[in-house]
Design an enzyme around this catalytic site. Sequence first.
Site, PDB file in Angstrom:
ATOM      1  N   SER A   1       0.836  -1.211   0.000  1.00  0.00           N
ATOM      2  CA  SER A   1       0.000   0.000   0.000  1.00  0.00           C
ATOM      3  C   SER A   1       0.861   1.248   0.000  1.00  0.00           C
ATOM      4  O   SER A   1       0.375   2.327  -0.331  1.00  0.00           O
ATOM      5  CB  SER A   1      -0.852   0.068   1.266  1.00  0.00           C
ATOM      6  OG  SER A   1      -1.535  -1.107   1.492  1.00  0.00           O
TER       7      SER A   1
ATOM      8  N   HIS B   1      -1.155  -2.906  -7.176  1.00  0.00           N
ATOM      9  CA  HIS B   1      -1.896  -2.557  -5.963  1.00  0.00           C
ATOM     10  C   HIS B   1      -3.388  -2.816  -6.192  1.00  0.00           C
ATOM     11  O   HIS B   1      -4.077  -2.010  -6.803  1.00  0.00           O
ATOM     12  CB  HIS B   1      -1.629  -1.075  -5.629  1.00  0.00           C
ATOM     13  CG  HIS B   1      -2.224  -0.615  -4.345  1.00  0.00           C
ATOM     14  ND1 HIS B   1      -2.504   0.702  -4.085  1.00  0.00           N
ATOM     15  CD2 HIS B   1      -2.594  -1.289  -3.234  1.00  0.00           C
ATOM     16  CE1 HIS B   1      -3.016   0.819  -2.880  1.00  0.00           C
ATOM     17  NE2 HIS B   1      -3.087  -0.368  -2.348  1.00  0.00           N
TER      18      HIS B   1
ATOM     19  N   GLU C   1      -4.018  -0.489  -9.357  1.00  0.00           N
ATOM     20  CA  GLU C   1      -3.089   0.645  -9.494  1.00  0.00           C
ATOM     21  C   GLU C   1      -1.720   0.043  -9.807  1.00  0.00           C
ATOM     22  O   GLU C   1      -1.152  -0.691  -8.984  1.00  0.00           O
ATOM     23  CB  GLU C   1      -3.066   1.436  -8.170  1.00  0.00           C
ATOM     24  CG  GLU C   1      -2.368   2.768  -8.257  1.00  0.00           C
ATOM     25  CD  GLU C   1      -2.368   3.522  -6.910  1.00  0.00           C
ATOM     26  OE1 GLU C   1      -2.397   2.889  -5.845  1.00  0.00           O
ATOM     27  OE2 GLU C   1      -2.317   4.768  -6.945  1.00  0.00           O
TER      28      GLU C   1
ATOM     29  N   ASN D   1      -3.726   6.189  -2.223  1.00  0.00           N
ATOM     30  CA  ASN D   1      -3.603   6.553  -0.808  1.00  0.00           C
ATOM     31  C   ASN D   1      -3.157   7.992  -0.587  1.00  0.00           C
ATOM     32  O   ASN D   1      -3.438   8.577   0.449  1.00  0.00           O
ATOM     33  CB  ASN D   1      -2.666   5.580  -0.092  1.00  0.00           C
ATOM     34  CG  ASN D   1      -3.373   4.270   0.167  1.00  0.00           C
ATOM     35  OD1 ASN D   1      -4.546   4.259   0.541  1.00  0.00           O
ATOM     36  ND2 ASN D   1      -2.693   3.155  -0.053  1.00  0.00           N
TER      37      ASN D   1
END
Length: 295
Positions: A118, A139, A151, A189
């Site tokens: 992450s 991801h 991702e 994120n």
Amino acid sequence: MKHVAVIGAGTMGNGIAHTFAQSGFKVNLIDISDASLKRGMDTIAKNLDRMVAKEKITEADKAETLANITTFTTTEDGVKNVGLVVEAATENVDLKLKIFKQLSDVCPEDTILATNTSSISITQIAAVTNRPDKVIGMHFMNPVPIMKLAEIIRGYNTTDEVTNTIMELSKTLGKVPVEVNDYPGFVANRILMPMINESIETLYNGVAGVNEIDTVMKLGMAHPMGPLQLADFIGLDVCLSILEVMYNGFKNPKYAPCPLLVNMVRAGKLGVKSGEGFYDYSESRKAENVSKQFS
Ligand SMILES: NC(=O)c1ccc[n+]([C@@H]2O[C@H](COP(=O)([O-])OP(=O)(O)OC[C@H]3O[C@@H](n4cnc5c(N)ncnc54)[C@H](O)[C@@H]3O)[C@@H](O)[C@H]2O)c1
């Protein structure tokens, strides 16, 4: 490339193995113990049962998906003859560097090494291998069999060829891949965590309560889930660790984790996985507080 290995059979690893196997790939699922592998396989079987009950797949599809997965407790045995390894072990930088160093030694030289991290730098992970050009971020989002986004993160040395291979492969899994570069938090994120942190800050400052904050964002911004509930699903420890990576990576106070988040993690209130976060997930309240889309 029809044979892959997945490292880690936890929340993300079992979802990734499930998704590859359902798309016809042979999957070697690797974890450190038989108990973790059994938990992972039980989860996959339960999730496939739910898909059968909803008539999204047949019993035969379920059996075929399960038959495509073989479990291993030794990395060395599990990565022989695979074209791709997707690492989804615990989010810990030392652990990931150790795993990638080992993969670099034991995988065939053409094998692409992907990580589902992450927040840890792909470039840093790639640097401990003998093939930084073939290391990439893949991801996936939780729950993997349902969420459409992949991702795809290019490390500093990742080649166009490897990136294109992984973009195309993601499409064969039914995902929509989006290519991004390797900076702290990537894209997902970097945008999500400041919003979650600001929601916690809003609560901490006494501007409004948990339900009020989540309702404003659900009904006012058309978010399917409020940011505080989403933080509970992700895990408050995971949110804290991603914010720390961004805070340290950019040296920018705007990413400083809210003191309330820090305190909740210290107190062991980690969200759904610990039974309590911003909401109560003890057995008697779980059904009420767990969103139907994840149940
Ligand atoms: N949980 C999420 O919502 C989410 C979303 C996107 C990405 N991620 C990332 O995915 C990765 C996995 O997260 P998770 O939530 O599935 O964690 P988890 O704790 O549910 O599972 C981790 C698994 O890795 C196994 N493991 C640890 N060391 C190992 C080793 N040396 N070899 C093989 N297996 C090993 C553990 O036994 C465990 O089963 C992390 O990098 C995390 O940041 C998580």
